[in-house]
Write a protein that holds these residues in place. Structure first.
Motif, PDB file in Angstrom:
ATOM      1  N   ALA A 166     -34.233  24.644  29.071  1.00 30.43           N
ATOM      2  CA  ALA A 166     -34.520  24.311  27.672  1.00 30.43           C
ATOM      3  C   ALA A 166     -35.955  24.676  27.342  1.00 30.43           C
ATOM      4  N   PHE A 167     -36.194  24.899  26.058  1.00 27.95           N
ATOM      5  CA  PHE A 167     -37.551  25.103  25.578  1.00 27.95           C
ATOM      6  C   PHE A 167     -37.647  24.546  24.173  1.00 27.95           C
ATOM      7  N   PRO A 168     -38.841  24.149  23.711  1.00 28.20           N
ATOM      8  CA  PRO A 168     -38.988  23.539  22.381  1.00 28.20           C
ATOM      9  C   PRO A 168     -38.608  24.514  21.275  1.00 28.20           C
ATOM     10  N   TYR A 169     -37.920  23.976  20.262  1.00 31.59           N
ATOM     11  CA  TYR A 169     -37.559  24.823  19.119  1.00 31.59           C
ATOM     12  C   TYR A 169     -38.671  24.817  18.086  1.00 31.59           C
ATOM     13  N   ASP A 170     -38.874  25.968  17.499  1.00 30.89           N
ATOM     14  CA  ASP A 170     -39.805  26.121  16.385  1.00 30.89           C
ATOM     15  C   ASP A 170     -39.209  27.182  15.467  1.00 30.89           C
ATOM     16  N   PRO A 171     -39.279  26.986  14.147  1.00 28.67           N
ATOM     17  CA  PRO A 171     -38.712  27.995  13.241  1.00 28.67           C
ATOM     18  C   PRO A 171     -39.230  29.402  13.509  1.00 28.67           C
ATOM     19  N   ALA A 172     -40.452  29.526  14.042  1.00 27.28           N
ATOM     20  CA  ALA A 172     -41.012  30.850  14.333  1.00 27.28           C
ATOM     21  C   ALA A 172     -40.235  31.561  15.437  1.00 27.28           C
ATOM     22  N   LYS A 173     -39.471  30.822  16.213  1.00 28.03           N
ATOM     23  CA  LYS A 173     -38.725  31.407  17.327  1.00 28.03           C
ATOM     24  C   LYS A 173     -37.307  31.831  16.931  1.00 28.03           C
ATOM     25  N   LYS A 174     -36.951  31.622  15.692  1.00 29.00           N
ATOM     26  CA  LYS A 174     -35.568  31.821  15.253  1.00 29.00           C
ATOM     27  C   LYS A 174     -35.054  33.225  15.544  1.00 29.00           C
ATOM     28  N   GLU A 175     -35.919  34.245  15.446  1.00 31.29           N
ATOM     29  CA  GLU A 175     -35.496  35.619  15.665  1.00 31.29           C
ATOM     30  C   GLU A 175     -36.014  36.166  16.993  1.00 31.29           C
ATOM     31  N   GLY A 176     -36.339  35.276  17.920  1.00 29.24           N
ATOM     32  CA  GLY A 176     -36.874  35.702  19.209  1.00 29.24           C
ATOM     33  C   GLY A 176     -35.804  36.186  20.169  1.00 29.24           C
ATOM     34  N   ARG A 177     -36.233  36.483  21.427  1.00 28.81           N
ATOM     35  CA  ARG A 177     -35.351  37.056  22.433  1.00 28.81           C
ATOM     36  C   ARG A 177     -35.503  36.314  23.751  1.00 28.81           C
ATOM     37  N   GLY A 180     -32.052  35.816  19.132  1.00 26.13           N
ATOM     38  CA  GLY A 180     -31.890  34.908  18.001  1.00 26.13           C
ATOM     39  C   GLY A 180     -31.466  33.514  18.406  1.00 26.13           C
ATOM     40  N   ILE A 181     -31.700  32.579  17.493  1.00 27.12           N
ATOM     41  CA  ILE A 181     -31.330  31.174  17.706  1.00 27.12           C
ATOM     42  C   ILE A 181     -30.547  30.699  16.492  1.00 27.12           C
ATOM     43  N   SER A 182     -29.352  30.197  16.726  1.00 30.47           N
ATOM     44  CA  SER A 182     -28.550  29.618  15.646  1.00 30.47           C
ATOM     45  C   SER A 182     -29.061  28.214  15.340  1.00 30.47           C
ATOM     46  N   THR A 183     -29.223  27.923  14.061  1.00 26.30           N
ATOM     47  CA  THR A 183     -29.703  26.596  13.654  1.00 26.30           C
ATOM     48  C   THR A 183     -28.588  25.730  13.074  1.00 26.30           C
ATOM     49  N   THR A 184     -27.332  26.166  13.231  1.00 26.93           N
ATOM     50  CA  THR A 184     -26.213  25.382  12.697  1.00 26.93           C
ATOM     51  C   THR A 184     -26.202  23.944  13.212  1.00 26.93           C
ATOM     52  N   PRO A 185     -26.435  23.690  14.527  1.00 34.92           N
ATOM     53  CA  PRO A 185     -26.414  22.297  14.997  1.00 34.92           C
ATOM     54  C   PRO A 185     -27.500  21.405  14.396  1.00 34.92           C
ATOM     55  N   LEU A 186     -28.504  22.017  13.748  1.00 35.74           N
ATOM     56  CA  LEU A 186     -29.568  21.218  13.123  1.00 35.74           C
ATOM     57  C   LEU A 186     -29.188  20.743  11.727  1.00 35.74           C
ATOM     58  N   SER A 187     -28.046  21.200  11.230  1.00 33.62           N
ATOM     59  CA  SER A 187     -27.709  20.970   9.823  1.00 33.62           C
ATOM     60  C   SER A 187     -27.025  19.631   9.602  1.00 33.62           C
ATOM     61  N   VAL A 188     -27.518  18.596  10.253  1.00 31.18           N
ATOM     62  CA  VAL A 188     -26.952  17.259  10.060  1.00 31.18           C
ATOM     63  C   VAL A 188     -27.483  16.664   8.759  1.00 31.18           C
ATOM     64  N   LYS A 190     -31.726  33.891   1.198  1.00 31.50           N
ATOM     65  CA  LYS A 190     -32.570  34.242   2.356  1.00 31.50           C
ATOM     66  C   LYS A 190     -32.009  33.608   3.629  1.00 31.50           C
ATOM     67  N   GLU A 191     -31.552  32.358   3.529  1.00 28.23           N
ATOM     68  CA  GLU A 191     -30.977  31.664   4.684  1.00 28.23           C
ATOM     69  C   GLU A 191     -29.773  32.426   5.226  1.00 28.23           C
ATOM     70  N   ALA A 192     -28.889  32.872   4.329  1.00 27.68           N
ATOM     71  CA  ALA A 192     -27.675  33.578   4.750  1.00 27.68           C
ATOM     72  C   ALA A 192     -28.003  34.925   5.390  1.00 27.68           C
ATOM     73  N   VAL A 193     -28.983  35.638   4.830  1.00 25.51           N
ATOM     74  CA  VAL A 193     -29.365  36.948   5.368  1.00 25.51           C
ATOM     75  C   VAL A 193     -29.885  36.821   6.798  1.00 25.51           C
ATOM     76  N   GLU A 194     -30.554  35.708   7.119  1.00 28.89           N
ATOM     77  CA  GLU A 194     -31.131  35.515   8.451  1.00 28.89           C
ATOM     78  C   GLU A 194     -30.220  34.738   9.397  1.00 28.89           C
ATOM     79  N   ASP A 195     -29.143  34.170   8.852  1.00 33.07           N
ATOM     80  CA  ASP A 195     -28.290  33.279   9.643  1.00 33.07           C
ATOM     81  C   ASP A 195     -27.419  34.078  10.621  1.00 33.07           C
TER      82      ASP A 195
END
Length: 593
Positions: A113-124, A150-158, A570-575
């Motif tokens: 595991a590693f800490p999530y940050d929005p800046a990492k959303k498109e990382g590798r 990339g990192i999916s953020t769907t599980p964060l959408s509570v 913008k959210e959909a384009v990056e999702d």
């Protein structure tokens, strides 16, 4: 005989070849061999954020030849994002004791595991092998290889509430009010527990109070399954003896103390009240009430309750709250006007006035007379220091929480949240009720302390309370369980969370993350019944469409979502949920029309 010697020669030759390969030129050879032969598997794909972490399973298999103590092989795992930013995650070390055999190959399987940050959303997610020479410490590094992007953020959408409010003030200028302290007991026990934070400490303060008269009432209670029928009376008597003993030993003002005790005799009625206030479904409530209204001995009713669907809930959340006793304390005090209270409270907080000029309730009330959080904090801090009573700790915790929610600096925000949790914890020790522990759970939830938040949610539910409060607790508990990846547990909690927008949205998300797309679709549509044209519900119906390859569902709902909330374009384009559709005509049409 010649065959025997030929075999020896061949074996010797093979050993010499291996020795040669593992000589000075072995490091480049081994690293290329590893890159060619190793197998790397990652789940989930793509990576998914959960709460404030990205957790994933990695399994790596290598040939037996790479297990070598003289030339150990290691695989570094790291995450790359932004402009040349690298975050090291872990290292897989292929040495004996570090791996198991899978399909006859040395295999290491790990959860990282590693800490999530929005800046990492498109990382590798990357790996890089290295071979070491154990004697010289020389290292040969292999090529870097991308294994996930990339990192999916769907599980964060509570959807969560986590609303924490100040407690209603106990100070009423026009009348005297009673304060209630609750004490909880172990099953089948009546001895008071003098642990740190127990309400006994608060009760001791009342013994020392400089008042002319005190009126106290003690009520004892017990759960149906407890063996001793006199346990409630013993618990009430234990509190009576404790208080009167302390008064005789410590009271120097000669106040008149009137203390009466009683215990609950109609356990069925008491249990029925708790069940009516619980978060049990209506059908289960009716089943329990039917048994209690039927009459008969408590033993017979208890046995009948064991056969109901609600029994596990009763055992876990209701019975423990019945193993208790409570003390009600009434005071007669003079009242001061608001302006005088406020000025005196400020002087008490500054240390320029004798703190005995205000009662605990008056000092707490004075803090409500200013809208400024800094002034509130100062007055509640004074109240904590001078009275040590739970409302002061609780409201001070709320102040810290409100200050944290307005703070943009992460380090300062975390410090304020830690202060909020600390003071809400103190309040919970002194007044263990559902509302107090829900507030503590909410603060821990906002801070990202998941285990402590889950513990506090469960404790709050065990305390029992009004149905409206318990449904809120179950709803936010479910949101936390989704963030922790506990989807089945979240679904179980949501069954007690009532029919609300939050419940249906989180139920839909739970089913979506369990790949039950039909179920997810049904719950998101129910959420739309609560909020027609809701952008978020339509957006996740589009996600369901993308996952289930239903292009009509995807386009119809994505179009409605961006109409309701344009920032979702913008959210959909990056999702990553729509990765397969990026660049397609139907996706573009859904966003632009």
């Amino acid at each position: 005989m010649p065959f025997y010697y030929d075999s020896i020669k061949q074996s010797t030759l093979y050993v010499l070849i291996i020795s040669f390969l593992l000589s000075s030129c072995s490091l480049p050879y081994l690293i290329k061999y590893a890159e060619k032969k190793q197998e790397v598997r990652v789940q989930p794909m793509p990576l998914a954020a959960s709460g404030d972490e990205v957790t994933f399973e990695i399994a790596v298999s290598v040939p037996q030849r790479l297990v070598n103590k003289n030339y150990p092989y290691k695989l570094d795992v790291y995450f790359e994002y932004g402009e040349n930013k690298r975050e090291n995650i872990g290292t897989l070390n292929f040495q004996f004791g570090e791996f198991l055999y899978e399909n006859k190959k040395p295999t290491i399987s790990k959860t990282l595991a590693f800490p999530y940050d929005p800046a990492k959303k498109e990382g590798r997610l990357m790996v890089q092998g290295r071979v070491l020479n154990a004697k010289t410490n020389e290292a040969q590094f292999g090529k870097t290889t991308q294994i996930a992007s990339g990192i999916s953020t769907t599980p964060l959408s509570v959807v969560k509430n986590n609303q924490v409010l100040y407690i209603p003030n106990a100070y009423h200028p026009d009348k005297d009010t009673a304060e209630v302290l609750e004490f909880f007991f172990e099953e089948n026990q009546y001895r008071l527990r003098d642990y740190i934070g127990s309400n006994l400490r608060i009760l001791d303060q009342y013994v020392l109070d400089n008042v002319e008269e005190q009126q106290l009432k003690v009520f004892g209670s017990q759960s149906p399954e407890e063996a001793d029928a006199d346990l409630a009376a013993r618990r009430a008597a234990e509190l009576q003896a404790y208080y009167l003993g302390k008064v005789e030993m410590l009271d120097y003002v000669g106040k008149e103390v009137s203390l009466t005790i009683q215990h609950e005799e109609d356990y069925a009625e008491q249990l029925a009240d708790k069940v009516k206030q619980s978060a049990l479904p209506k059908k289960q409530v009716a089943e329990v009430l039917a048994i209690l209204q039927k009459g008969g001995t408590m033993a017979a009713q208890t046995e009948a309750l064991k056969q109901t669907e609600a029994y596990s809930y009763l055992q876990k959340y209701i019975y423990p709250s019945l193993r208790s006793a409570r003390v009600e304390i009434n005071y007669k005090r003079s009242r001061k006007p608001d302006y005088q209270l406020y000025l005196l409270a400020k002087k008490i907080a500054d240390g320029t006035v004798d703190p005995t000029q205000l009662s605990a309730d008056e000092l707490l009330y004075a803090a409500t007379l200013t809208p400024l959080l800094k002034e509130k904090r100062k007055l509640y801090e004074a109240s904590v220091k001078l009275t040590d009573k739970w409302p002061a700790y609780f409201n001070l915790g709320v102040v810290y929480l409100q200050m944290a929610l307005k703070e943009y600096r992460v380090s300062v925000k975390h410090k304020l949240l830690d202060q909020a949790i600390q003071h809400l914890s103190y309040a919970g020790y002194r007044n263990p009720t559902a509302s107090v522990h829900y507030s503590l759970a909410s603060a821990c939830h906002v801070r990202g302390n998941k285990p402590k938040a889950l513990e506090a949610y469960n404790y709050a539910i065990r305390m029992g309370g009004p149905d409206t409060l318990l449904t809120r607790i179950f709803a936010d508990k479910a949101a936390l369980e989704i963030e922790m990846g506990l989807y089945d547990e979240a679904i179980a909690s949501l069954r007690y969370a009532g029919d609300s927008y939050q419940t249906q949205m989180n139920m839909g998300l739970s089913y979506l993350l369990k790949d039950n797309y039909e179920g997810a679709e049904g719950y998101y549509k129910q959420a739309l019944e609560h909020k027609p044209y809701d952008a978020l519900a339509h957006y996740f119906l589009a996600v369901v469409g993308a996952r289930s390859k239903n292009e009509q569902m995807l386009t119809t709902n994505l179009r409605q979502a961006v109409r309701s909330k344009q920032s979702l374009i913008k959210e959909a384009v990056e999702d990553l949920e729509f990765r397969e559709y990026h660049g397609t005509r139907l996706f573009q049409d859904a966003l632009l029309r």
